[in-house]
Each structure stands twice: as C-alpha cells, then as structure tokens.
Design a protein around this motif. Sequence first.
Motif, PDB file in Angstrom:
ATOM      1  N   VAL A   1       0.863  -1.183   0.000  1.00 46.80           N
ATOM      2  CA  VAL A   1       0.000   0.000   0.000  1.00 46.80           C
ATOM      3  C   VAL A   1       0.895   1.226   0.000  1.00 46.80           C
ATOM      4  O   VAL A   1       1.535   1.558   1.000  1.00 46.80           O
ATOM      5  CB  VAL A   1      -0.948   0.015   1.208  1.00 46.80           C
ATOM      6  CG1 VAL A   1      -1.932   1.178   1.080  1.00 46.80           C
ATOM      7  CG2 VAL A   1      -1.710  -1.297   1.320  1.00 46.80           C
TER       8      VAL A   1
ATOM      9  N   LEU B   1     -12.766  -7.406   3.070  1.00 44.97           N
ATOM     10  CA  LEU B   1     -11.554  -7.663   3.864  1.00 44.97           C
ATOM     11  C   LEU B   1     -11.579  -9.031   4.541  1.00 44.97           C
ATOM     12  O   LEU B   1     -10.534  -9.550   4.913  1.00 44.97           O
ATOM     13  CB  LEU B   1     -11.350  -6.573   4.926  1.00 44.97           C
ATOM     14  CG  LEU B   1     -10.743  -5.261   4.431  1.00 44.97           C
ATOM     15  CD1 LEU B   1     -10.637  -4.270   5.582  1.00 44.97           C
ATOM     16  CD2 LEU B   1      -9.361  -5.502   3.826  1.00 44.97           C
TER      17      LEU B   1
ATOM     18  N   LEU C   1      -9.171 -11.710   3.492  1.00 44.68           N
ATOM     19  CA  LEU C   1      -7.795 -11.800   3.978  1.00 44.68           C
ATOM     20  C   LEU C   1      -7.547 -13.125   4.694  1.00 44.68           C
ATOM     21  O   LEU C   1      -6.432 -13.656   4.637  1.00 44.68           O
ATOM     22  CB  LEU C   1      -7.474 -10.646   4.945  1.00 44.68           C
ATOM     23  CG  LEU C   1      -6.787  -9.424   4.332  1.00 44.68           C
ATOM     24  CD1 LEU C   1      -7.671  -8.750   3.304  1.00 44.68           C
ATOM     25  CD2 LEU C   1      -6.373  -8.435   5.408  1.00 44.68           C
ATOM     26  N   VAL C   2      -8.567 -13.628   5.379  1.00 42.63           N
ATOM     27  CA  VAL C   2      -8.392 -14.840   6.175  1.00 42.63           C
ATOM     28  C   VAL C   2      -8.261 -16.066   5.269  1.00 42.63           C
ATOM     29  O   VAL C   2      -7.225 -16.736   5.258  1.00 42.63           O
ATOM     30  CB  VAL C   2      -9.555 -15.000   7.169  1.00 42.63           C
ATOM     31  CG1 VAL C   2      -9.425 -16.307   7.933  1.00 42.63           C
ATOM     32  CG2 VAL C   2      -9.594 -13.814   8.126  1.00 42.63           C
TER      33      VAL C   2
ATOM     34  N   ARG D   1      -5.288 -15.919   3.040  1.00 44.74           N
ATOM     35  CA  ARG D   1      -4.018 -15.606   3.740  1.00 44.74           C
ATOM     36  C   ARG D   1      -3.332 -14.413   3.088  1.00 44.74           C
ATOM     37  O   ARG D   1      -2.156 -14.483   2.687  1.00 44.74           O
ATOM     38  CB  ARG D   1      -3.034 -16.771   3.716  1.00 44.74           C
ATOM     39  CG  ARG D   1      -3.509 -18.054   4.331  1.00 44.74           C
ATOM     40  CD  ARG D   1      -4.229 -18.925   3.340  1.00 44.74           C
ATOM     41  NE  ARG D   1      -4.182 -20.327   3.743  1.00 44.74           N
ATOM     42  CZ  ARG D   1      -4.941 -21.251   3.184  1.00 44.74           C
ATOM     43  NH1 ARG D   1      -5.811 -20.944   2.222  1.00 44.74           N
ATOM     44  NH2 ARG D   1      -4.828 -22.504   3.590  1.00 44.74           N
ATOM     45  N   LEU D   2      -4.041 -13.324   2.970  1.00 44.06           N
ATOM     46  CA  LEU D   2      -3.491 -12.149   2.308  1.00 44.06           C
ATOM     47  C   LEU D   2      -2.783 -11.242   3.300  1.00 44.06           C
ATOM     48  O   LEU D   2      -3.078 -11.251   4.490  1.00 44.06           O
ATOM     49  CB  LEU D   2      -4.614 -11.370   1.612  1.00 44.06           C
ATOM     50  CG  LEU D   2      -5.455 -12.155   0.620  1.00 44.06           C
ATOM     51  CD1 LEU D   2      -6.487 -11.235  -0.034  1.00 44.06           C
ATOM     52  CD2 LEU D   2      -4.602 -12.843  -0.422  1.00 44.06           C
ATOM     53  N   ARG D   3      -1.840 -10.478   2.766  1.00 40.92           N
ATOM     54  CA  ARG D   3      -1.110  -9.495   3.573  1.00 40.92           C
ATOM     55  C   ARG D   3      -1.218  -8.127   2.913  1.00 40.92           C
ATOM     56  O   ARG D   3      -0.928  -7.991   1.727  1.00 40.92           O
ATOM     57  CB  ARG D   3       0.364  -9.838   3.658  1.00 40.92           C
ATOM     58  CG  ARG D   3       0.614 -11.222   4.183  1.00 40.92           C
ATOM     59  CD  ARG D   3       2.103 -11.518   4.230  1.00 40.92           C
ATOM     60  NE  ARG D   3       2.289 -12.959   4.232  1.00 40.92           N
ATOM     61  CZ  ARG D   3       3.416 -13.570   4.536  1.00 40.92           C
ATOM     62  NH1 ARG D   3       4.495 -12.859   4.838  1.00 40.92           N
ATOM     63  NH2 ARG D   3       3.502 -14.876   4.529  1.00 40.92           N
ATOM     64  N   LEU D   4      -1.584  -7.126   3.691  1.00 38.87           N
ATOM     65  CA  LEU D   4      -1.576  -5.735   3.244  1.00 38.87           C
ATOM     66  C   LEU D   4      -0.545  -5.012   4.084  1.00 38.87           C
ATOM     67  O   LEU D   4      -0.572  -5.099   5.316  1.00 38.87           O
ATOM     68  CB  LEU D   4      -2.925  -5.071   3.504  1.00 38.87           C
ATOM     69  CG  LEU D   4      -4.008  -5.119   2.436  1.00 38.87           C
ATOM     70  CD1 LEU D   4      -4.491  -6.539   2.240  1.00 38.87           C
ATOM     71  CD2 LEU D   4      -5.174  -4.232   2.845  1.00 38.87           C
ATOM     72  N   ARG D   5       0.329  -4.274   3.419  1.00 39.25           N
ATOM     73  CA  ARG D   5       1.338  -3.560   4.194  1.00 39.25           C
ATOM     74  C   ARG D   5       1.570  -2.162   3.629  1.00 39.25           C
ATOM     75  O   ARG D   5       1.884  -2.013   2.445  1.00 39.25           O
ATOM     76  CB  ARG D   5       2.646  -4.352   4.195  1.00 39.25           C
ATOM     77  CG  ARG D   5       3.711  -3.697   5.037  1.00 39.25           C
ATOM     78  CD  ARG D   5       4.926  -4.583   5.169  1.00 39.25           C
ATOM     79  NE  ARG D   5       6.035  -3.819   5.725  1.00 39.25           N
ATOM     80  CZ  ARG D   5       7.297  -4.211   5.747  1.00 39.25           C
ATOM     81  NH1 ARG D   5       7.618  -5.397   5.249  1.00 39.25           N
ATOM     82  NH2 ARG D   5       8.239  -3.470   6.262  1.00 39.25           N
ATOM     83  N   GLY D   6       1.382  -1.178   4.474  1.00 35.12           N
ATOM     84  CA  GLY D   6       1.663   0.189   4.080  1.00 35.12           C
ATOM     85  C   GLY D   6       3.131   0.519   4.317  1.00 35.12           C
ATOM     86  O   GLY D   6       3.774  -0.056   5.190  1.00 35.12           O
TER      87      GLY D   6
END
Lengths: 333, 333
Positions: free
Chosen positions: B243, B262, B265-266, B269-274
């Motif tokens: 992000v 959202l 995500l579970v 198994r997603l990852r969001l990273r700012g």
Amino acid sequence: MSVTAREIRLASRPDGWPTEENFAFADVELPSPSAGELLVRNTFMSVDPYMRGRMNDVKSYTPPYELGKALEGGAVGTVVESGVDGVAPGALVLHNAGWRSHALVSQYTPLTPVEGVSPSHFLGALGMPALTAYVGLLDIASFEPGETVFVSGAAGAVGSLAGQFARLKGAGRVVGSAGSAGKVAHLTGKLGFDAAFNYRDGAVADLLARAAPAGIDVYFDNVGGDHLEAAIGALNNDGRVAVCGSISMYNEKQPPPGPRNLHLLVGKRLRLRGFLVLDHYDRFGAMAAEVGQWLAGGKLVAEETFVDGLDNAPAAFLGMLRGENTGKMVVRL
Amino acid sequence: MSVTAREIRLASRPDGWPTEENFAFADVELPSPSAGELLVRNTFMSVDPYMRGRMNDVKSYTPPYELGKALEGGAVGTVVESGVDGVAPGALVLHNAGWRSHALVSQYTPLTPVEGVSPSHFLGALGMPALTAYVGLLDIASFEPGETVFVSGAAGAVGSLAGQFARLKGAGRVVGSAGSAGKVAHLTGKLGFDAAFNYRDGAVADLLARAAPAGIDVYFDNVGGDHLEAAIGALNNDGRVAVCGSISMYNEKQPPPGPRNLHLLVGKRLRLRGFLVLDHYDRFGAMAAEVGQWLAGGKLVAEETFVDGLDNAPAAFLGMLRGENTGKMVVRL
C-alpha cells in the motif's frame, strides 16, 4: 458389533442468521470398523465460528458442508471398537467427525489424558483455538514483550486465550472487547486483562481510545467491521493486525462497507495479515508445551461453556454465534 | 552576492480539490551562503502526490506545510555560490527546497551527471519514485519471479516504474490500470505491460478479472478505493499488497467506505502492508545500481511530462493530481 449413531445433517442453507430449521437429525447404523478405522463414541464436540462459513455454498479454504449429509467438526471420543493395531478400546482420540454420537474414523490424533484437565480442553485451550491464538499473536502479528495488544471477541474461545497469552508473554497492556458487562468484568477480573469494554456501549473507536490512551501495537481481530476500523485508527506506527475472523460479518446478507481509514496503513506503516490455523500445525508442539505449563501452573484460565446433549448442538452453535458463551463453547455428549 | 529568489507559498489550505488560489508567489532576497550552505539555482522541481497531504493541517509522518511559507519538495539545482569546501559553483545537487527559483540549502546530495541522462531523472527514475517502486515491489510485497503483478496508477511516476521493474525482474504477467485510453496504449505498448485497462470503462473488479483471468499475486496500490477492493477479490492465496498511496482519496472531503471484502484476507491468507519510502533509503544504492543498468541498457522507459516555468508549478501539481501526466511530472525552471 454395530451401533446406531445419531447424527446432525445440514437440512438447508441459511440465508443470513441460521436457525434450528437448517439442521436435521438422523439415526444411522454403523458397522464394525474396517482395518485402519476406529469406531468412536464422541464425548465432547466443538462448535466454532468457522462452521458458519461452511454452511454457505461457497468455495473457500474448506469445502462447504453438503446438503443432507452429516456436519463435521472437532470432537473428542473414546474408542469403542478398533481396527488399528496398537489402539485399544477405551483410548481417547481427537478427530473431525463431530456432530454425531458415534463415528467411524480413519484420521485421528491419539490423546494422552492429563490429570486434572478435562479432555474437552483438546477442543479449546490445548487444541485448535489455542493454536489459532498462539500463532496469530506470535507469528502473524509478531508480538513483542512490552507492546499493547487489543483483542476483539475477547471473551470467546480464541480471544480469551490470545489476551491471556499476550499477558503471559509480557505485554505492556492487554485490552479486550466483548458484548456484555458480565463478559467485560470477566476479562478484567478472572482473565487479567488491563482494560476491557462492552462494544455495545458506544462507538468502538471512542471506547478503544479510552481503554488504550497511548494507542495499540497489535490488534488480534476476531470481529472485523467497525472494530477493525477503530483498531486501524488506534494503531501506533509499525502496528500489526492478525486477521483471524470476522464474526460480525458471517450472518450479514450484504457485506457492510469496510474501514474508511485504510489510507492510514501508509503513514503508520501498518500491516494486516489474514491467516488460517490449518497452515500452522507445525507450531502445535511448541504451543502445547508452553500452554500445558501455564495450565498446570494455574496461570491460564481455560474457561468453557458446556451445553449437554447432542440434540442441543444446533442451539449451542447458534448461541455461540450470538455470543452466549464465555470461553470455549463445547457440547458434552 | 545576493539574488532575488521567487518562491511559491501556501496561501490557504484546500478543502477537497486544491485550486490555484491555494498558492501565492513572492520574491525574496537571498544573501550569500554561510559556512555549510549552498546557494542553488533550481533547474528541475518535482510535484508529487504526497504533497497534497502536506497541504492539510493534519499531523502525519511529515509536518504540514505552514501557511504563508514556501512549499517544499524534491528539486535538482546548480550551485551558484558555495559555503562548502569541495563543492564548487556549477556542481549539481539534489535537495528538498523545491517550489522556488533559488534556495539556500544545508542538506543536499551531490549528483554525478550521467551522460545521456537528464538530471531530472534524479527526481524520478533514479530518485524517490524509483526507490518507492523498488522497495514496494521487492521488499514490501516480496515479489517473486513468475508472479502476476497488478499496478494501479500505472502510468504515473511510481506506477510506471513498478510495472517495468516487475517485468524486468521476471514477472509472469504485469497488469496496469490508468485513467485514459492513451495511457492504456502507452502501458501495453512502450512500457511492455502484458495487459492494461482504463478504470473509467466499468467496474474495476470486472476489468481486472478480464486482464488477469488467473488472478494476481501482488498488488502495488497507488490508488486505494475500489481498486483495492477489486485487487483483494482477485488476489490468489498468499497474495500481497504494497500500500503505497491512495490518490483516489486525497481530495475527498469525506473518506468513502473501504473494501467490503476484507474478510477474504483470512481464507486467502493475504497481507496488506503500508510503507513510506523515507524509511528505506538504505536500499537506495541497490536500486540506483540496478536501475542505472536498465536505463543505460535501454531496457527501462523513464517517461517524463515537463511543465515549463516556476509560475506554472501550481498548474503542474494540480494536473498531476488529475492524472494529466504520463510518467514523472517535472517542472523545468
């Protein structure tokens, strides 16, 4: 030897909140086990939030429950008749053929009874919910001692363990949310949370700001929705979210809007990560060793809410979705 | 020696979309540099999306621009008079005192001119936007060769580099979105994207599904909003989102609702990273070495849109926010 087993089947798929009508009971004859099988009489069965997802006809990480067939889920049982060398009648096993009085199983985990510990804990504080809390806190959210941890659904099976694990691992502050004043008192009393709030008492963002005035470092999300938005607002720089579940969403016919503040991920360098416990069974041994010590030392409260009788399993499941349990909801057969 | 410098100040804070009225011009006398300072004549200045955030009176990772004071931002300049031993007049420096014709600077990076490479690239393909794209793709999103990468705002300064870096690093498929048919043609033509779409042509989720029928593994997010929701829907298991920004939000008076999905995500198994590029300057050397080779070898297209004259800098900034640039928007003084 054959037995008559009573089982609970998916009668229809729920649209929104499930009801008792979605379940049907049936009696089936089970033959003696073949080679490699065990005939098991179930003594405890689990009802868990993830089961709501499997009632939908949606492809996900586990296949949907099939209409007209018995449901599945974690259960502890006693071997009645064995088709396996080295497993004798009377042995205790963990398996996934819950929602029935007896089952023929070929996949199972032998359990060693622990003095003073109810075998039902293998469905909770020494089982899947414990591994979920352990991996979510330590591996997914990369919790470090001294940090402030916020847990939603904190009086539930996973949440009550995640919060206590944080405390036992040296959190600076542990904050929980739950859905009643009684649960809140339970969190700050018996479970040793530093602060807790009833999310029905106001806007979650306001309640969280009061409970964690210096912000939070880790959010263990069991709820989603406005809890997640509030947590993103409260997270300090480099904060992390372990997204474990979204129980606030499971029975919504239309998904509500998501957090309006995801742009904060950038400026605060936040990480959100979803996970499934089934990917992390390599950590089971480490969890069981550490949690077993805490349980034996009286440092961990492994609360359970029991419902008696297979016929009451649907009610137990529906009650769990409404938050009627404190700690792990277990059906005692 | 003293010079008369023309500078651009923040006249008022925008409410929603900024306008020319938010900017004011002033002429100021600059004295000779003190010891440790350089007097610099700017030749190129940068306009970047993050500057919109600094126009608001909101505490963030960088302080807000001050009312009545000159704006700041990346600029390349030539030393006119030096108060630093070893830096002679005529030397090229990168610094943060953009939005003015001349500046006295004490913090700067000496630049070595590269044959055939415009010094403006130190504001783009060899500067902050390049480091943003490089770190976001490789470190934040943990891109691996063979993966499918989706970049939004793909014709912009950062996006056009992120997509090309993915291609040069061995992506299986690179997909971009942009806001006009011309930009889409530029992406699949000159920049070598495998597919691209104009997000104004329909629902982003549908357009993305057509452009990436097997889903995506990495999403480089410059846009937020419905792009992020569509990407979450399209991400494969273990997918990652870097992000970087949310340009769709910067001029909204009320933040729009966030992604409704959202909960995915579970199960996936997603990852969001700012992330913020300012945390990652330890990677500048690695980026510059690799990108320099690509540029020298003609493998990377470093597109720039030039606007001439300091007086047109506000218009260049506003045009960039509206997406009028292809590649890096640079003001040539």
